[in-house]
Design a protein around this motif. Structure first.
Motif, PDB file in Angstrom:
ATOM      1  N   CYS A   1      -7.875  -3.814   6.233  1.00 17.68           N
ATOM      2  CA  CYS A   1      -9.063  -4.619   5.931  1.00 17.68           C
ATOM      3  C   CYS A   1      -8.906  -5.367   4.611  1.00 17.68           C
ATOM      4  CB  CYS A   1     -10.282  -3.702   5.890  1.00 17.68           C
ATOM      5  SG  CYS A   1     -11.833  -4.487   5.469  1.00 17.68           S
TER       6      CYS A   1
ATOM      7  N   ASP B   1      -9.183  -3.673   1.629  1.00 20.57           N
ATOM      8  CA  ASP B   1      -9.982  -2.965   0.619  1.00 20.57           C
ATOM      9  C   ASP B   1      -9.060  -2.379  -0.449  1.00 20.57           C
ATOM     10  OD1 ASP B   1     -12.235  -3.259   2.378  1.00 20.57           O
ATOM     11  OD2 ASP B   1     -11.487  -1.527   3.498  1.00 20.57           O
TER      12      ASP B   1
ATOM     13  N   CYS C   1     -14.730  -4.471   1.490  1.00 23.50           N
ATOM     14  CA  CYS C   1     -15.834  -4.837   2.373  1.00 23.50           C
ATOM     15  C   CYS C   1     -17.052  -3.962   2.059  1.00 23.50           C
ATOM     16  CB  CYS C   1     -15.409  -4.663   3.820  1.00 23.50           C
ATOM     17  SG  CYS C   1     -15.119  -2.947   4.272  1.00 23.50           S
TER      18      CYS C   1
ATOM     19  N   CYS D   1     -12.038   2.025   6.273  1.00 23.11           N
ATOM     20  CA  CYS D   1     -12.838   1.458   5.182  1.00 23.11           C
ATOM     21  C   CYS D   1     -13.693   2.556   4.555  1.00 23.11           C
ATOM     22  CB  CYS D   1     -13.754   0.356   5.708  1.00 23.11           C
ATOM     23  SG  CYS D   1     -12.877  -0.999   6.497  1.00 23.11           S
TER      24      CYS D   1
HETATM   25 ZN    ZN Z   1     -12.997  -2.550   4.795  1.00 26.91          ZN
END
Ligand code: ZN
Length: 150
Positions: free
Chosen positions: A40, A42, A65, A128
Motif C-alpha cells: 500500500c 504505508d 493510508c 495496513c
Molecule cells: Zn495502507
C-alpha cells in the motif's frame, strides 16, 4: 456487524486519521523501528520509551493510508502504560482479530482496537492495519532494523 456500529467504527478511524495521536519524533527513544508495507506504500517510524518492562511512552512518524494511520495512532494510545508482555498479548489478540480463522478473539482485551475488526473482510487492507503491530513486535524484541510486511 450492525450498520450503526460500523458507522461508529468508521467515525473513530476517520478521527484518528485526521488527528493522529502521539504523532511526533521522540527524542531519546529507547527503541526506534521503521515499518513499511509495500503493498500500500504505508511507512511509519515507531518510537518507544521503556522503563523496566513498562512502555512509558509511544509515538510515531510517517505517512500512510487512513487504516494504517488510525491503527498506529490507536496502538500508541493503548500500549502506553502496558508492560512489554501485555503489549505482546495485545498484538496476538489484534492479529487474531484481523486475520484469525475464528471469531473468538478477546473483545474485552482488545477494547477500542475493535474498530479495526472490519479489515478482516478486506484482505488487501489487513497489512495496513497490522503494520503498526508488526513494527511494535520488532521493537519489543529489540530488533532495531526496518521491517517490511512483505
Ligand atoms: Zn495502507
Amino acid at each position: 456487524m450492525f450498520d450503526d456500529l460500523r458507522d461508529l467504527y468508521q467515525e473513530v478511524i476517520f478521527d484518528h486519521n485526521r488527528n493522529p495521536r502521539n504523532f511526533r519524533v521522540m527524542e531519546n527513544a529507547d527503541r526506534k523501528v521503521e515499518g513499511f508495507n509495500p503493498l500500500c506504500g504505508d511507512r511509519l517510524t515507531l518510537f518507544l520509551k521503556i522503563n523496566g518492562d513498562v512502555i512509558e511512552e509511544a509515538s510515531f512518524q510517517g505517512s500512510g493510508c487512513a487504516i494504517s494511520t488510525a491503527s498506529v495512532s490507536l496502538m500508541t494510545e493503548i500500549i502506553k502504560g502496558k508492560t512489554e508482555a501485555e503489549a505482546e498479548e495485545l498484538f496476538k489478540q489484534f492479529h487474531e482479530m484481523t486475520t484469525g480463522k475464528d471469531e473468538h478473539f478477546n473483545l474485552e482485551a482488545i477494547g477500542k482496537l475493535a474498530v479495526l475488526a472490519g479489515v478482516r473482510e478486506y484482505p488487501a487492507r489487513v497489512k495496513c492495519a497490522t503494520l503498526a503491530w508488526h513494527t511494535l513486535d520488532a521493537a519489543l524484541k529489540n530488533e532495531q532494523q526496518s521491517i517490511s510486511t512483505e
